[in-house]
Design a protein around this motif. Structure first.
Motif, PDB file in Angstrom:
ATOM      1  N   THR A   1      -2.378 -14.508   1.820  1.00 11.92           N
ATOM      2  CA  THR A   1      -2.293 -13.067   2.071  1.00 11.92           C
ATOM      3  C   THR A   1      -3.528 -12.573   2.803  1.00 11.92           C
ATOM      4  OG1 THR A   1      -0.966 -12.791   0.067  1.00 11.92           O
ATOM      5  CG2 THR A   1      -1.987 -10.813   0.972  1.00 11.92           C
ATOM      6  N   PHE A   2      -4.694 -13.007   2.355  1.00  9.77           N
ATOM      7  CA  PHE A   2      -5.952 -12.582   2.970  1.00  9.77           C
ATOM      8  C   PHE A   2      -5.987 -12.964   4.451  1.00  9.77           C
ATOM      9  CE2 PHE A   2     -10.229 -13.787   4.334  1.00  9.77           C
ATOM     10  CZ  PHE A   2     -10.941 -12.638   4.081  1.00  9.77           C
ATOM     11  N   ARG A   3      -5.666 -14.201   4.778  1.00  4.61           N
ATOM     12  CA  ARG A   3      -5.781 -14.660   6.166  1.00  4.61           C
ATOM     13  C   ARG A   3      -4.708 -14.042   7.059  1.00  4.61           C
ATOM     14  NH1 ARG A   3      -9.772 -17.954   5.754  1.00  4.61           N
ATOM     15  NH2 ARG A   3      -9.927 -19.474   4.060  1.00  4.61           N
ATOM     16  N   ALA A   4      -3.471 -13.985   6.555  1.00  2.00           N
ATOM     17  CA  ALA A   4      -2.396 -13.440   7.373  1.00  2.00           C
ATOM     18  C   ALA A   4      -2.639 -11.967   7.688  1.00  2.00           C
ATOM     19  CB  ALA A   4      -1.056 -13.615   6.657  1.00  2.00           C
ATOM     20  N   MET A   5      -3.046 -11.192   6.696  1.00  2.00           N
ATOM     21  CA  MET A   5      -3.252  -9.764   6.926  1.00  2.00           C
ATOM     22  C   MET A   5      -4.521  -9.501   7.725  1.00  2.00           C
ATOM     23  SD  MET A   5      -1.939  -8.041   3.349  1.00  2.00           S
ATOM     24  CE  MET A   5      -1.879  -6.394   4.079  1.00  2.00           C
TER      25      MET A   5
ATOM     26  N   LEU B   1      -6.282  -5.566  -0.077  1.00  2.30           N
ATOM     27  CA  LEU B   1      -6.480  -5.575  -1.531  1.00  2.30           C
ATOM     28  C   LEU B   1      -5.236  -5.076  -2.265  1.00  2.30           C
ATOM     29  CD1 LEU B   1     -10.162  -4.285  -1.771  1.00  2.30           C
ATOM     30  CD2 LEU B   1      -9.342  -6.555  -2.421  1.00  2.30           C
ATOM     31  N   LEU B   2      -4.601  -4.036  -1.748  1.00  5.07           N
ATOM     32  CA  LEU B   2      -3.403  -3.502  -2.397  1.00  5.07           C
ATOM     33  C   LEU B   2      -2.265  -4.517  -2.373  1.00  5.07           C
ATOM     34  CD1 LEU B   2      -3.432   0.189  -1.093  1.00  5.07           C
ATOM     35  CD2 LEU B   2      -4.063  -0.636  -3.369  1.00  5.07           C
ATOM     36  N   GLN B   3      -2.119  -5.232  -1.252  1.00  2.00           N
ATOM     37  CA  GLN B   3      -1.062  -6.240  -1.170  1.00  2.00           C
ATOM     38  C   GLN B   3      -1.360  -7.440  -2.069  1.00  2.00           C
ATOM     39  OE1 GLN B   3       1.837  -6.127  -0.020  1.00  2.00           O
ATOM     40  NE2 GLN B   3       2.418  -8.279  -0.290  1.00  2.00           N
ATOM     41  N   ILE B   4      -2.618  -7.860  -2.119  1.00  2.00           N
ATOM     42  CA  ILE B   4      -3.001  -8.949  -3.027  1.00  2.00           C
ATOM     43  C   ILE B   4      -2.715  -8.548  -4.468  1.00  2.00           C
ATOM     44  CG2 ILE B   4      -4.969 -10.215  -3.982  1.00  2.00           C
ATOM     45  CD1 ILE B   4      -6.177 -10.239  -1.164  1.00  2.00           C
ATOM     46  N   ASN B   5      -3.028  -7.307  -4.822  1.00  2.00           N
ATOM     47  CA  ASN B   5      -2.777  -6.832  -6.182  1.00  2.00           C
ATOM     48  C   ASN B   5      -1.294  -6.895  -6.512  1.00  2.00           C
ATOM     49  OD1 ASN B   5      -3.616  -5.151  -8.680  1.00  2.00           O
ATOM     50  ND2 ASN B   5      -1.978  -3.944  -7.773  1.00  2.00           N
ATOM     51  N   ARG B   6      -0.441  -6.440  -5.576  1.00  2.00           N
ATOM     52  CA  ARG B   6       1.006  -6.469  -5.831  1.00  2.00           C
ATOM     53  C   ARG B   6       1.505  -7.903  -5.990  1.00  2.00           C
ATOM     54  NH1 ARG B   6       0.920  -1.779  -2.358  1.00  2.00           N
ATOM     55  NH2 ARG B   6       0.909  -3.110  -0.503  1.00  2.00           N
ATOM     56  N   LYS B   7       1.024  -8.788  -5.142  1.00  2.00           N
ATOM     57  CA  LYS B   7       1.487 -10.174  -5.190  1.00  2.00           C
ATOM     58  C   LYS B   7       1.045 -10.859  -6.484  1.00  2.00           C
ATOM     59  CE  LYS B   7       2.272 -12.472  -1.583  1.00  2.00           C
ATOM     60  NZ  LYS B   7       2.298 -13.230  -0.313  1.00  2.00           N
ATOM     61  N   LEU B   8      -0.218 -10.678  -6.867  1.00  2.00           N
ATOM     62  CA  LEU B   8      -0.723 -11.333  -8.080  1.00  2.00           C
ATOM     63  C   LEU B   8      -0.092 -10.745  -9.331  1.00  2.00           C
ATOM     64  CD1 LEU B   8      -4.536 -11.820  -7.315  1.00  2.00           C
ATOM     65  CD2 LEU B   8      -2.647 -13.442  -7.051  1.00  2.00           C
ATOM     66  N   HIS B   9       0.208  -9.447  -9.305  1.00  2.00           N
ATOM     67  CA  HIS B   9       0.826  -8.827 -10.482  1.00  2.00           C
ATOM     68  C   HIS B   9       2.190  -9.438 -10.758  1.00  2.00           C
ATOM     69  CE1 HIS B   9       3.202  -5.729 -12.658  1.00  2.00           C
ATOM     70  NE2 HIS B   9       2.071  -5.590 -13.330  1.00  2.00           N
ATOM     71  N   GLY B  10       2.929  -9.761  -9.703  1.00  2.00           N
ATOM     72  CA  GLY B  10       4.236 -10.365  -9.887  1.00  2.00           C
ATOM     73  C   GLY B  10       4.194 -11.854 -10.129  1.00  2.00           C
ATOM     74  N   LEU B  11       3.040 -12.481  -9.874  1.00  2.00           N
ATOM     75  CA  LEU B  11       2.949 -13.939  -9.949  1.00  2.00           C
ATOM     76  C   LEU B  11       2.211 -14.445 -11.181  1.00  2.00           C
ATOM     77  CD1 LEU B  11       3.308 -16.723  -8.515  1.00  2.00           C
ATOM     78  CD2 LEU B  11       1.091 -16.300  -7.440  1.00  2.00           C
TER      79      LEU B  11
ATOM     80  N   ARG C   1     -17.948  -1.829   5.045  1.00  2.00           N
ATOM     81  CA  ARG C   1     -17.059  -1.161   4.094  1.00  2.00           C
ATOM     82  C   ARG C   1     -16.880  -2.114   2.922  1.00  2.00           C
ATOM     83  NH1 ARG C   1     -14.896   0.055   9.104  1.00  2.00           N
ATOM     84  NH2 ARG C   1     -13.307  -1.582   9.034  1.00  2.00           N
ATOM     85  N   ILE C   2     -17.169  -1.628   1.715  1.00  2.00           N
ATOM     86  CA  ILE C   2     -17.281  -2.504   0.548  1.00  2.00           C
ATOM     87  C   ILE C   2     -16.422  -1.982  -0.595  1.00  2.00           C
ATOM     88  CG2 ILE C   2     -18.882  -3.521  -1.124  1.00  2.00           C
ATOM     89  CD1 ILE C   2     -21.111  -3.136   0.917  1.00  2.00           C
ATOM     90  N   TRP C   3     -15.654  -2.904  -1.191  1.00  2.00           N
ATOM     91  CA  TRP C   3     -14.871  -2.618  -2.396  1.00  2.00           C
ATOM     92  C   TRP C   3     -15.327  -3.583  -3.498  1.00  2.00           C
ATOM     93  CZ3 TRP C   3     -13.009  -2.740   2.500  1.00  2.00           C
ATOM     94  CH2 TRP C   3     -12.291  -1.635   2.966  1.00  2.00           C
ATOM     95  N   ASN C   4     -15.391  -3.081  -4.724  1.00  2.00           N
ATOM     96  CA  ASN C   4     -15.752  -3.913  -5.864  1.00  2.00           C
ATOM     97  C   ASN C   4     -14.732  -3.687  -6.965  1.00  2.00           C
ATOM     98  OD1 ASN C   4     -16.892  -5.278  -8.036  1.00  2.00           O
ATOM     99  ND2 ASN C   4     -18.974  -4.673  -7.543  1.00  2.00           N
ATOM    100  N   CYS C   5     -13.918  -4.704  -7.215  1.00  2.00           N
ATOM    101  CA  CYS C   5     -12.838  -4.611  -8.203  1.00  2.00           C
ATOM    102  C   CYS C   5     -13.134  -5.527  -9.383  1.00  2.00           C
ATOM    103  CB  CYS C   5     -11.503  -4.988  -7.554  1.00  2.00           C
ATOM    104  SG  CYS C   5     -11.069  -4.020  -6.097  1.00  2.00           S
TER     105      CYS C   5
ATOM    106  N   LEU D   1      -2.421  -4.132 -12.851  1.00  2.00           N
ATOM    107  CA  LEU D   1      -1.527  -2.994 -12.644  1.00  2.00           C
ATOM    108  C   LEU D   1      -0.553  -3.302 -11.515  1.00  2.00           C
ATOM    109  CD1 LEU D   1      -4.227  -0.167 -12.758  1.00  2.00           C
ATOM    110  CD2 LEU D   1      -2.803  -0.988 -14.652  1.00  2.00           C
ATOM    111  N   SER D   2       0.671  -2.793 -11.631  1.00  2.00           N
ATOM    112  CA  SER D   2       1.660  -3.018 -10.576  1.00  2.00           C
ATOM    113  C   SER D   2       1.261  -2.310  -9.289  1.00  2.00           C
ATOM    114  CB  SER D   2       3.035  -2.548 -11.039  1.00  2.00           C
ATOM    115  OG  SER D   2       3.007  -1.171 -11.379  1.00  2.00           O
ATOM    116  N   GLU D   3       0.679  -1.132  -9.407  1.00  2.00           N
ATOM    117  CA  GLU D   3       0.186  -0.398  -8.249  1.00  2.00           C
ATOM    118  C   GLU D   3      -1.249   0.032  -8.527  1.00  2.00           C
ATOM    119  OE1 GLU D   3       1.440  -0.029  -5.307  1.00  2.00           O
ATOM    120  OE2 GLU D   3       3.316  -1.056  -5.808  1.00  2.00           O
ATOM    121  N   LEU D   4      -2.090  -0.094  -7.524  1.00  2.00           N
ATOM    122  CA  LEU D   4      -3.519   0.174  -7.680  1.00  2.00           C
ATOM    123  C   LEU D   4      -3.915   1.351  -6.806  1.00  2.00           C
ATOM    124  CD1 LEU D   4      -5.911  -1.121  -9.218  1.00  2.00           C
ATOM    125  CD2 LEU D   4      -6.403  -2.430  -7.159  1.00  2.00           C
TER     126      LEU D   4
END
Length: 574
Positions: A221-225, A236-246, A268-272, A301-304
């Motif tokens: 997901t990281f490389r393709a996006m 990050l939102l797509q990774i969250n959705r994928k991991l939540h279902g997996l 630009r920095i995110w810390n989860c 969470l299903s949605e972040l």
């Protein structure tokens, strides 16, 4: 211990060693063991017993305690040392009732103990019990061996399929020391089509083989996006959705994410859910900023709903240090944690000597002083500037227009209104469509820059009405992004329309791109004249986008008071 099945398969009896300085004792024990189906060898002292064990490798040892030359306790230590991972039961046989002797026998590696006089049935029962233990030991050992082989294979897969695609740049430094064969930490780096660098450090719950469940889809997901140009937030939102279902219940991914914007000199920095990210000043050689966790780990969470991104100005000499919690939670032999204070001291010292990550790694290792680590230790050191690999293709000038066949045209369009402007980034959608229709190519990296610039101008300055002159200073840049987040959050109307048409030309193609927004427009003529007169400073941020478009496109024209722009972008595949 050899089982009956092994005897049937090999045709050989299991071999037992009796070590006793008494001839009568040796003869008595030998008779008992032969009745139970053993081949027997004997030794009259501990030294002889050790030598015979090394030479003949018996599967069972009956050991006297007190003997000349070498006593049974020391002989057992040597036998157990020589046996290594093989389980060879040692049964002590003695007439003593001293509890201290019993303790010393067990401490030396003895597996059982009985006193004379004893019955043959007692000896038989103890041997059978140790045989069952030996079989279980061998079974567990085989399972562990299989698990280790699987982890070795998984580690090779992890390295080849996940980490081998990372940016090959010596300035981006990665360190990983797993607590087990397989690390639960993931380090990913990749360039966006416009040259921005994306960096992700992830830490799955626990460590070991189970983390591969999420590592493969995470990296894909990281490389393709990233390759399609999606923003860090969208990734990050797509990774969250994928991991939540997996991921299974209770398993999640803490992650740090950095996008290094090479054009603006900002990160630009995110810390989860990760430890604090350190921004080190390359000029003062001290801590510049700490970015703590502001969002939960991914996959819970299903949605972040991510908090607004942390935008920080960075200089080429600056360093951004990402780390997993294995750094903070490293323990000394006394059980004390490394902690934040020691980390900051090591980071400041490392910056002063030009070896930031090396100093942190050294300090953690010295603090642990040989203690086995409890968790994976991972760090990524990102410089304030990284040059993307050069890409080359031949631009086609206006004079190279070839005859276009009408039936080969295709068109693509999208209209984003109101809240969809906050949720949807049309640039990756267009790039994905282009790659589907026209195939991959280096020219899409340049087109990504063009379309991104057009869309950002339409959204930021057209729909949101932001003044680009704010970005002329670091303080203004931060104010600009704060205002952008606020206006996007409250956006209920407005639109951006995008229309793209393609026309093939000899060995290449041409795209006509129209970007129109609902804004009031701007004095585009004044900007074009200023650019033509070279009155736009190279180090300024305001106005630089129009100049970039003029350099990368065949043509650019504004209409409808500046709220509409049409550009022509052409390329050659040669």
């Amino acid at each position: 211990m050899v089982s009956a099945v092994t005897v049937q398969e090999t045709g050989k009896l299991p071999l037992a060693l009796i070590v006793d300085d008494s001839l009568s004792n040796r003869m008595t024990l030998e008779a008992m063991l032969r009745i139970q189906g053993f081949e027997v060898i004997t030794a009259e002292n501990g030294e002889s017993g050790v030598n015979q064990f090394r030479e003949l490798a018996p599967e069972l040892v009956l050991m006297d305690v007190q003997m000349p030359v070498l006593d049974g306790i020391e002989a057992t230590r040597q036998i157990k040392s020589h046996a290594g991972d093989n389980f060879v039961p040692v049964i002590f046989v003695t007439s003593s009732e001293d509890e201290e002797i019993v303790k010393r026998c067990i401490d030396a590696g003895g597996d059982d103990f009985f006193q004379r006089p004893f019955s043959p049935s007692t000896l038989n029962a103890k041997i059978k019990a140790l045989r069952r233990i030996g079989n279980l030991y061998n079974e567990v050992r085989g399972l562990n061996s299989l698990r280790e082989r699987e982890e070795d294979i998984a580690e090779q897969l992890f390295s080849n399929a996940i980490e081998s695609g990372n940016v090959a740049d010596s300035k981006v430094r990665i360190y990983k020391r797993p607590a087990a064969t397989f690390s639960g930490d993931v380090q990913l780096t990749a360039f966006r089509p416009n040259g921005d660098l994306n960096v992700l450090l992830g830490d799955f719950t626990g460590h070991g083989l189970t983390s591969v469940i999420g590592a493969l889809p995470l990296s894909e997901t990281f490389r393709a996006m990233t390759r399609k140009g999606y923003s860090g937030e969208e990734i990050l939102l797509q990774i969250n959705r994928k991991l939540h279902g997996l991921l299974p219940s209770g398993m999640f991914l803490a992650a740090s994410f950095v996008t290094l914007d090479v054009s603006s000199g900002h990160a630009r920095i995110w810390n989860c859910g990760m430890p604090e990210i350190l921004l080190m000043d390359g000029r003062s050689k001290e801590l510049k900023k700490v970015i703590p966790s502001a969002d939960p780990p991914l996959g819970i969470l299903s949605e972040l709903d991510l908090t607004p991104v942390e935008n920080v100005q960075v200089n080429p000499e600056d360093r951004i240090l990402l780390m997993s919690d294995g750094v903070h939670e490293a323990r000394s032999p006394k059980g004390e944690m490394f902690g934040e204070e020691r980390l900051l001291m090591a980071a400041n010292k490392g910056m002063k000597h030009g070896n930031l990550m090396d100093q942190v790694v050294f300090s953690v290792g010295a603090f642990m002083a040989g203690r086995t680590q409890d968790d994976d230790v991972s760090l990524i050191e990102v410089p304030g500037y990284v040059q993307a690999p050069p890409q080359s293709f031949e631009q086609v000038g206006q004079n190279s227009i070839e005859k276009v066949s009408e039936d080969e045209h295709w068109k693509w369009s999208i209209v984003l209104r109101g809240g969809s402007l906050k949720r949807v980034n049309p640039v990756p959608l267009l790039l994905g469509q282009l790659q589907e229709l026209e195939g991959p190519g280096e020219h899409w990296q340049h087109l990504f820059t063009v379309v991104t610039e057009l869309f950002v101008n339409a959204l930021d300055h057209g729909v949101l009405g932001l003044d680009s002159s704010l970005k002329s200073s670091p303080e203004g840049f931060a104010e600009y992004f704060q205002a952008r987040e606020s206006r996007l959050e409250n956006l209920s109307d407005g639109y951006v329309k995008i229309r793209v048409s393609h026309a093939p030309i000899d060995n290449g193609g041409r795209l006509m791109i129209c970007m129109q927004d609902s804004g009031k427009g701007f004095d585009h003529q004044a900007w074009l004249e200023a650019i033509a007169a070279d009155k736009i400073p190279d180090d300024g941020l305001s106005g630089r986008g129009i100049k970039l478009l003029m350099e990368m496109c065949e043509s650019i024209s504004y209409s409808e008071e500046g709220s509409r722009v049409d550009v022509s972008f052409a390329w050659s595949n040669s």
